[in-house]
Design a protein around this motif. Structure first.
Motif, PDB file in Angstrom:
ATOM      1  N   LYS A   1       4.746   2.968 -19.535  1.00  0.00           N
ATOM      2  CA  LYS A   1       5.534   1.760 -19.312  1.00  0.00           C
ATOM      3  C   LYS A   1       6.937   2.074 -18.806  1.00  0.00           C
ATOM      4  CE  LYS A   1       3.087  -1.244 -22.550  1.00  0.00           C
ATOM      5  NZ  LYS A   1       3.195  -2.114 -23.754  1.00  0.00           N
ATOM      6  N   SER A   2       7.512   3.143 -19.296  1.00  0.00           N
ATOM      7  CA  SER A   2       8.860   3.493 -18.840  1.00  0.00           C
ATOM      8  C   SER A   2       8.847   3.915 -17.374  1.00  0.00           C
ATOM      9  CB  SER A   2       9.438   4.613 -19.706  1.00  0.00           C
ATOM     10  OG  SER A   2       8.659   5.799 -19.600  1.00  0.00           O
ATOM     11  N   LEU A   3       7.775   4.623 -16.953  1.00  0.00           N
ATOM     12  CA  LEU A   3       7.656   5.008 -15.545  1.00  0.00           C
ATOM     13  C   LEU A   3       7.424   3.792 -14.664  1.00  0.00           C
ATOM     14  CD1 LEU A   3       5.583   8.328 -15.635  1.00  0.00           C
ATOM     15  CD2 LEU A   3       7.977   8.030 -15.001  1.00  0.00           C
ATOM     16  N   VAL A   4       6.612   2.848 -15.153  1.00  0.00           N
ATOM     17  CA  VAL A   4       6.384   1.611 -14.397  1.00  0.00           C
ATOM     18  C   VAL A   4       7.710   0.894 -14.178  1.00  0.00           C
ATOM     19  CG1 VAL A   4       5.350  -0.689 -14.507  1.00  0.00           C
ATOM     20  CG2 VAL A   4       3.998   1.309 -15.139  1.00  0.00           C
ATOM     21  N   LYS A   5       8.512   0.789 -15.232  1.00  0.00           N
ATOM     22  CA  LYS A   5       9.814   0.136 -15.133  1.00  0.00           C
ATOM     23  C   LYS A   5      10.734   0.883 -14.170  1.00  0.00           C
ATOM     24  CE  LYS A   5      13.521  -1.688 -18.067  1.00  0.00           C
ATOM     25  NZ  LYS A   5      14.017  -1.804 -19.458  1.00  0.00           N
ATOM     26  N   GLN A   6      10.669   2.200 -14.204  1.00  0.00           N
ATOM     27  CA  GLN A   6      11.499   3.024 -13.327  1.00  0.00           C
ATOM     28  C   GLN A   6      11.111   2.829 -11.862  1.00  0.00           C
ATOM     29  OE1 GLN A   6      11.680   7.186 -14.486  1.00  0.00           O
ATOM     30  NE2 GLN A   6      12.040   7.820 -12.372  1.00  0.00           N
ATOM     31  N   HIS A   7       9.791   2.806 -11.607  1.00  0.00           N
ATOM     32  CA  HIS A   7       9.322   2.605 -10.229  1.00  0.00           C
ATOM     33  C   HIS A   7       9.692   1.216  -9.719  1.00  0.00           C
ATOM     34  CE1 HIS A   7       7.458   6.419 -10.323  1.00  0.00           C
ATOM     35  NE2 HIS A   7       6.353   6.084 -10.975  1.00  0.00           N
ATOM     36  N   LEU A   8       9.590   0.197 -10.571  1.00  0.00           N
ATOM     37  CA  LEU A   8       9.982  -1.150 -10.170  1.00  0.00           C
ATOM     38  C   LEU A   8      11.463  -1.194  -9.811  1.00  0.00           C
ATOM     39  CD1 LEU A   8       8.189  -3.648 -12.602  1.00  0.00           C
ATOM     40  CD2 LEU A   8       7.827  -3.372 -10.147  1.00  0.00           C
ATOM     41  N   ALA A   9      12.282  -0.510 -10.600  1.00  0.00           N
ATOM     42  CA  ALA A   9      13.722  -0.470 -10.317  1.00  0.00           C
ATOM     43  C   ALA A   9      13.982   0.193  -8.961  1.00  0.00           C
ATOM     44  CB  ALA A   9      14.455   0.284 -11.423  1.00  0.00           C
ATOM     45  N   GLY A  10      13.212   1.235  -8.646  1.00  0.00           N
ATOM     46  CA  GLY A  10      13.355   1.893  -7.353  1.00  0.00           C
ATOM     47  C   GLY A  10      12.962   0.982  -6.203  1.00  0.00           C
TER      48      GLY A  10
ATOM     49  N   GLY B   1       0.796  -1.223   0.000  1.00  0.00           N
ATOM     50  CA  GLY B   1       0.000   0.000   0.000  1.00  0.00           C
ATOM     51  C   GLY B   1       0.826   1.269   0.000  1.00  0.00           C
ATOM     52  N   THR B   2       2.148   1.143  -0.182  1.00  0.00           N
ATOM     53  CA  THR B   2       3.021   2.316  -0.171  1.00  0.00           C
ATOM     54  C   THR B   2       2.668   3.274  -1.314  1.00  0.00           C
ATOM     55  OG1 THR B   2       4.829   1.083   0.848  1.00  0.00           O
ATOM     56  CG2 THR B   2       5.419   3.090  -0.342  1.00  0.00           C
ATOM     57  N   ILE B   3       2.580   4.534  -0.980  1.00  0.00           N
ATOM     58  CA  ILE B   3       2.172   5.561  -1.949  1.00  0.00           C
ATOM     59  C   ILE B   3       3.367   6.019  -2.781  1.00  0.00           C
ATOM     60  CG2 ILE B   3       1.225   7.893  -2.195  1.00  0.00           C
ATOM     61  CD1 ILE B   3      -0.307   7.398   0.430  1.00  0.00           C
ATOM     62  N   ILE B   4       3.161   6.130  -4.084  1.00  0.00           N
ATOM     63  CA  ILE B   4       4.183   6.657  -4.993  1.00  0.00           C
ATOM     64  C   ILE B   4       3.718   8.020  -5.502  1.00  0.00           C
ATOM     65  CG2 ILE B   4       5.388   6.316  -7.182  1.00  0.00           C
ATOM     66  CD1 ILE B   4       5.109   3.332  -6.783  1.00  0.00           C
ATOM     67  N   ASP B   5       4.567   9.011  -5.326  1.00  0.00           N
ATOM     68  CA  ASP B   5       4.236  10.354  -5.801  1.00  0.00           C
ATOM     69  C   ASP B   5       4.353  10.383  -7.328  1.00  0.00           C
ATOM     70  OD1 ASP B   5       4.285  13.086  -6.574  1.00  0.00           O
ATOM     71  OD2 ASP B   5       4.973  13.661  -4.570  1.00  0.00           O
ATOM     72  N   PRO B   6       3.255  10.590  -8.041  1.00  0.00           N
ATOM     73  CA  PRO B   6       3.310  10.554  -9.513  1.00  0.00           C
ATOM     74  C   PRO B   6       4.135  11.694 -10.111  1.00  0.00           C
ATOM     75  CG  PRO B   6       1.160  11.298  -8.771  1.00  0.00           C
ATOM     76  CD  PRO B   6       1.900  10.861  -7.550  1.00  0.00           C
ATOM     77  N   GLN B   7       4.338  12.765  -9.358  1.00  0.00           N
ATOM     78  CA  GLN B   7       5.101  13.911  -9.858  1.00  0.00           C
ATOM     79  C   GLN B   7       6.605  13.694  -9.719  1.00  0.00           C
ATOM     80  OE1 GLN B   7       3.398  16.286 -11.384  1.00  0.00           O
ATOM     81  NE2 GLN B   7       1.507  15.181 -10.861  1.00  0.00           N
ATOM     82  N   THR B   8       7.028  13.258  -8.534  1.00  0.00           N
ATOM     83  CA  THR B   8       8.460  13.112  -8.262  1.00  0.00           C
ATOM     84  C   THR B   8       8.954  11.670  -8.381  1.00  0.00           C
ATOM     85  OG1 THR B   8       8.123  12.772  -5.885  1.00  0.00           O
ATOM     86  CG2 THR B   8       8.311  15.056  -6.668  1.00  0.00           C
ATOM     87  N   GLY B   9       8.023  10.708  -8.328  1.00  0.00           N
ATOM     88  CA  GLY B   9       8.415   9.301  -8.370  1.00  0.00           C
ATOM     89  C   GLY B   9       8.900   8.775  -7.035  1.00  0.00           C
ATOM     90  N   LYS B  10       8.787   9.582  -5.982  1.00  0.00           N
ATOM     91  CA  LYS B  10       9.246   9.150  -4.663  1.00  0.00           C
ATOM     92  C   LYS B  10       8.378   8.010  -4.151  1.00  0.00           C
ATOM     93  CE  LYS B  10      10.102  10.785   0.044  1.00  0.00           C
ATOM     94  NZ  LYS B  10       9.951  11.894   1.002  1.00  0.00           N
ATOM     95  N   ILE B  11       9.022   6.987  -3.623  1.00  0.00           N
ATOM     96  CA  ILE B  11       8.320   5.808  -3.097  1.00  0.00           C
ATOM     97  C   ILE B  11       8.249   5.911  -1.575  1.00  0.00           C
ATOM     98  CG2 ILE B  11       8.320   3.288  -2.958  1.00  0.00           C
ATOM     99  CD1 ILE B  11      10.066   3.317  -5.508  1.00  0.00           C
TER     100      ILE B  11
END
Length: 518
Positions: free
Chosen positions: A374-383, A318-328
């Motif tokens: 898709k690129s953002l999804v991949k980036q968030h997964l990497a984070g 349930g961790t929130i991801i900031d869609p603007q900054t990508g912060k997890i």
């Protein structure tokens, strides 16, 4: 032997029904704001799954975050009286000197500093001031305070002053609930005093929590004995746990670690428990969580007592991801994930949404996250993966790669390959490993004290005898008790062949003498 195991987490309340080592049923329900209705819902679902089958339940094991939450939230804590027996030493630092101001105000302490205690070699520092103890007890009685914590200098070596003070206080304040520091903490005075006072402030909550759980179980037809899980991966009778609620701190992650050991068949390795709100990384040693040997903070309070060595991370389903900054993280939607996450029709981007969009898991409605780049999804997964790798690296005690067992409802966030990990082990029933660890837990007894005036063999035997007695008092069958861990450390400069001995035994729960028909 059939048991029900329940683990109440910040996001989900999990329950399992086992028959010896066979999992008969498992359910996961959202944790409710009042907690108890969530427990009732989980048990009702477990019973319903069995259909018309007759259920003879021998015991119920419950893991709860009630006591940790009370400290963190600064709520439901008793006013305490702190009696420190150490003068003329330690006069410059008063009890609770390092507590956060808001927590200190919550327990509104009465503090008394009294002459007495012992030297590091067991000699009396000065005689115990019994009159001062009587005067303190009278003030405690007149103030209407019933939660009392007594701490004496070097009491783990010699508990004489604490025991004598407790007897005096009990004679003047008959309804006092007294916590003695030598039964909980280690030699460090301030940290031992801190955990003693935390325990004293939680005892009435412990009693109320046990009563509430008992009522919840009765409401669904269960009258079997029940136990609360402890932070060493074992359980004790609920009434015993109510007297020492601090031993339930961090019991949720340890339940998961014991469940991971059971499900994987491995006694050594690392474990990551990915929940809905947080993840915990720990290490298994002989099938039990590795114990921390340093100071652990609880709600901002420094403590030094039995605690698992865990690294909590603000990463969960349930961790929130900031869609603007990508912060997890670090914030999470918690148990409201079914309302807030995108895949459930909400408006908050969470790690679960990323996992669904990446095709890692099927939860909710995948069409609701098709719009994610898709690129953002991949980036968030990497984070996410980088956070996990960093956590694993920080908990390793050697440079080599180690296997890691993945459990928890958010296990889908952990990939099959990680840097520094030799093998990622995914197991069946990973989502309810915490409840399973509770259900199959044993009862333990532990001792950590200094012995002198005897041989090494006699000291080890005495320690094992004390640990065995404590295990039986906690609900173990004496015929099944085994020594699982023992160590002794000679103490320099102390006379009488003094050595610190730590010993732990475990055994199966004793015959309950009563059964459930549901």
């Amino acid at each position: 032997m059939k048991r029900i195991g329940i683990d109440v987490g910040g996001t989900n309340t999990d329950a399992v029904l086992i028959d010896k080592t066979t999992v008969l049923g498992a359910v996961k329900s959202p944790t409710t704001s009042d907690v108890m209705s969530g427990v009732v819902n989980s048990i009702q679902r477990i019973v319903k799954e069995q259909g018309d089958a007759r259920l003879d339940i021998d015991a119920v094991m419950i893991g709860t975050t009630h006591f940790t939450n009370a400290v963190v939230e600064r709520a439901r804590l008793d006013r305490v009286a702190a009696i420190r027996i150490a003068l003329p030493a330690s006069a410059s630092l008063k009890p609770m000197v390092d507590w956060p101001a808001d927590l200190r105000a919550c327990v509104d302490p009465l503090t008394f500093m009294i002459e007495g205690g012992h030297e590091y070699d067991g000699r009396p520092l000065v005689p115990l001031d019994k009159n001062a103890i009587r005067e303190a007890a009278a003030q405690i009685r007149d103030a209407g305070v019933t939660a009392v914590g007594i701490t004496a200098l070097f009491s783990p070596l010699t508990a004489e002053c604490e025991l004598e003070a407790a007897e005096i206080v009990a004679s003047i304040v008959p309804d006092a609930r007294i916590t003695l520091s030598h039964r909980l903490g280690r030699i460090g005075l301030l940290e031992r005093e801190n955990v003693t006072l935390l325990n004293a402030s939680l005892q009435s909550l412990g009693k109320a929590t046990v009563a509430a759980f008992r009522d919840a179980l009765k409401s669904v037809g269960i009258v079997a004995p029940f136990y609360l899980t402890q932070n060493d991966g074992t359980v004790v009778l609920a009434e015993v746990a109510a007297a020492n609620p601090v031993y339930s701190f961090a019991s949720g992650p340890t339940n998961s670690m014991r469940g991971a050991a059971f499900l994987s068949g491995r006694d050594e390795g690392m474990v990551i428990d990915v929940g809905g709100t947080t993840s915990d990384v720990g290490c298994l040693v002989n099938g039990f969580p590795r114990e921390a040997n340093n100071i652990v903070e609880v709600g901002g309070v420094r403590t030094l007592f039995r605690m698992p060595d865990l690294l909590p991370m603000a990463l969960g389903g349930g961790t929130i991801i900031d869609p603007q900054t990508g912060k997890i993280g670090p914030r999470s939607v918690g148990y409201r994930i079914t309302e807030k996450a995108l895949v459930f029709g909400g408006d908050t981007l969470t790690t679960t949404d990323i996992a669904v969009a990446a095709g890692l898991v099927e939860i909710g409605d995948r069409d609701r996250v098709k719009h994610l780049d898709k690129s953002l999804v991949k980036q968030h997964l990497a984070g996410i993966h980088a956070m996990i790798e960093d956590g694993v690296d920080r908990m390793k005690t050697s440079a080599g790669d180690m296997p890691i067992i993945v459990v928890g409802g958010g296990a889908f966030l952990v990939p099959d390959r990680l840097a520094g990990v030799s093998e990622v082990i995914h197991v069946e029933h990973a989502g309810v490993a915490n409840a399973l660890g509770a259900a199959m837990a044993q009862v333990s007894g532990e001792v950590d004290q200094v012995f002198s005036g005897m041989t090494r063999e006699a000291a080890l035997a005495s320690a094992q005898e004390i640990a065995t007695r404590r295990a039986v008092e906690a609900g173990a069958d004496v015929e099944t008790i085994n020594l699982v861990d023992a160590e002794d450390i000679p103490i320099a400069y102390l006379p009488g062949n003094a050595r610190r001995v730590r010993a732990r035994v475990v055994g199966t729960i004793g015959s309950p003498g009563m059964k459930l028909v549901a």
